[in-house]
Motif scaffolding. Structure first.
Motif, PDB file in Angstrom:
ATOM      1  N   ALA A  34      23.639  42.554 -22.289  1.00 10.60           N
ATOM      2  CA  ALA A  34      24.524  43.047 -22.706  1.00 10.60           C
ATOM      3  C   ALA A  34      25.007  44.522 -21.925  1.00 10.60           C
ATOM      4  O   ALA A  34      25.951  44.874 -21.695  1.00 10.60           O
ATOM      5  N   ALA A  35      24.018  45.157 -22.155  1.00 14.87           N
ATOM      6  CA  ALA A  35      24.039  46.477 -21.128  1.00 14.87           C
ATOM      7  C   ALA A  35      24.545  46.266 -19.539  1.00 14.87           C
ATOM      8  O   ALA A  35      25.328  47.049 -19.163  1.00 14.87           O
TER       9      ALA A  35
ATOM     10  N   ALA B  33      32.491  43.540 -18.007  1.00 16.78           N
ATOM     11  CA  ALA B  33      33.005  42.315 -18.044  1.00 16.78           C
ATOM     12  C   ALA B  33      32.805  41.351 -19.119  1.00 16.78           C
ATOM     13  O   ALA B  33      32.520  40.443 -19.318  1.00 16.78           O
ATOM     14  N   HIS B  34      32.733  42.157 -20.306  1.00 20.42           N
ATOM     15  CA  HIS B  34      32.589  41.672 -21.556  1.00 20.42           C
ATOM     16  C   HIS B  34      33.640  40.756 -22.139  1.00 20.42           C
ATOM     17  O   HIS B  34      34.813  41.047 -21.450  1.00 20.42           O
ATOM     18  N   ILE B  35      33.512  39.989 -23.080  1.00 19.98           N
ATOM     19  CA  ILE B  35      34.515  39.007 -23.513  1.00 19.98           C
ATOM     20  C   ILE B  35      35.596  39.919 -24.241  1.00 19.98           C
ATOM     21  O   ILE B  35      35.245  40.920 -25.009  1.00 19.98           O
ATOM     22  N   ALA B  36      36.898  39.699 -23.948  1.00 18.56           N
ATOM     23  CA  ALA B  36      37.820  40.538 -24.376  1.00 18.56           C
ATOM     24  C   ALA B  36      39.175  39.637 -24.843  1.00 18.56           C
ATOM     25  O   ALA B  36      39.459  38.879 -23.994  1.00 18.56           O
ATOM     26  N   ILE B  37      39.828  39.650 -25.961  1.00 15.88           N
ATOM     27  CA  ILE B  37      40.920  39.422 -26.185  1.00 15.88           C
ATOM     28  C   ILE B  37      42.171  40.344 -25.801  1.00 15.88           C
ATOM     29  O   ILE B  37      42.047  41.334 -26.413  1.00 15.88           O
ATOM     30  N   ASP B  38      42.871  39.758 -24.591  1.00 13.43           N
ATOM     31  CA  ASP B  38      43.804  40.873 -24.210  1.00 13.43           C
ATOM     32  C   ASP B  38      45.257  40.519 -24.410  1.00 13.43           C
ATOM     33  O   ASP B  38      46.324  40.850 -23.723  1.00 13.43           O
ATOM     34  N   LEU B  39      45.365  39.909 -25.600  1.00 12.68           N
ATOM     35  CA  LEU B  39      46.898  39.592 -26.226  1.00 12.68           C
ATOM     36  C   LEU B  39      47.569  40.893 -26.248  1.00 12.68           C
ATOM     37  O   LEU B  39      49.060  41.162 -25.879  1.00 12.68           O
ATOM     38  N   LEU B  40      47.140  41.876 -27.057  1.00 14.13           N
ATOM     39  CA  LEU B  40      47.613  42.862 -27.460  1.00 14.13           C
ATOM     40  C   LEU B  40      48.040  43.863 -26.214  1.00 14.13           C
ATOM     41  O   LEU B  40      48.992  44.319 -26.094  1.00 14.13           O
TER      42      LEU B  40
END
Length: 158
Positions: A57-58, A65-72
């Motif tokens: 995780a670090a 590169a972590h999971i992200a929701i980029d709709l907004l």
């Protein structure tokens, strides 16, 4: 510095994965060849999994590169995206500080104070929990760098 630290983290995670793999393989071999599984292999593999996942995780935080929701954010202007990045990094930093650093150090202290040891390996559990403040410090470092990078990008936009 960020690149070197990520490379170091990458190698540490790879080495821990190899140790975990060898531990599991040894456990399987001793179970099927000798009909008596080694007592320490499960525990070592479990501890390696803890370290791999938390240090992973670090590492991912350093690579951003972590999971992200980029709709907004996709609907935002560049300035708003950088402001959102700063706000997100601040929230993550506060969370990690409270849970990983403060909570992790408290957990380690209590573990050593109570003399808690693992069942098979008989090592102090504080060493297993040490990954929390180590990874927490790394994540906070990476998030501070992300905040500084976003602020620099904001100044270029203005």
């Amino acid at each position: 510095m960020r690149k070197n630290l990520n490379l170091l983290l990458e190698w540490i995670v790879v080495i821990l994965l190899i140790v975990m793999l060898l531990s599991v393989l040894w456990g399987v071999l001793t179970r099927y060849i000798y009909d008596d599984q080694s007592t320490w292999t499960d525990e070592l593999a479990r501890f390696m999994l803890i370290w791999v996942s938390i240090l992973g995780a670090a590492y991912v935080s350093g690579k951003n590169a972590h999971i992200a929701i980029d709709l907004l954010p996709a609907t935002f202007s560049k300035k708003k995206k950088f402001l959102l990045d700063i706000m997100t990094s601040i929230i993550i930093t506060v969370f990690v500080f409270v849970t990983f650093l403060v909570g992790g150090l408290r957990y380690i202290y209590i573990s050593f104070k109570l003399g808690q040891t693992s069942a098979a390996l008989e090592i102090p559990m504080g060493y297993v929990y040490l990954v929390l403040p180590v990874a927490g410090a790394l994540i906070i470092y990476f998030k501070i760098l992300a905040i500084l990078d976003a602020r620099k990008a904001l100044k270029l936009i203005d």
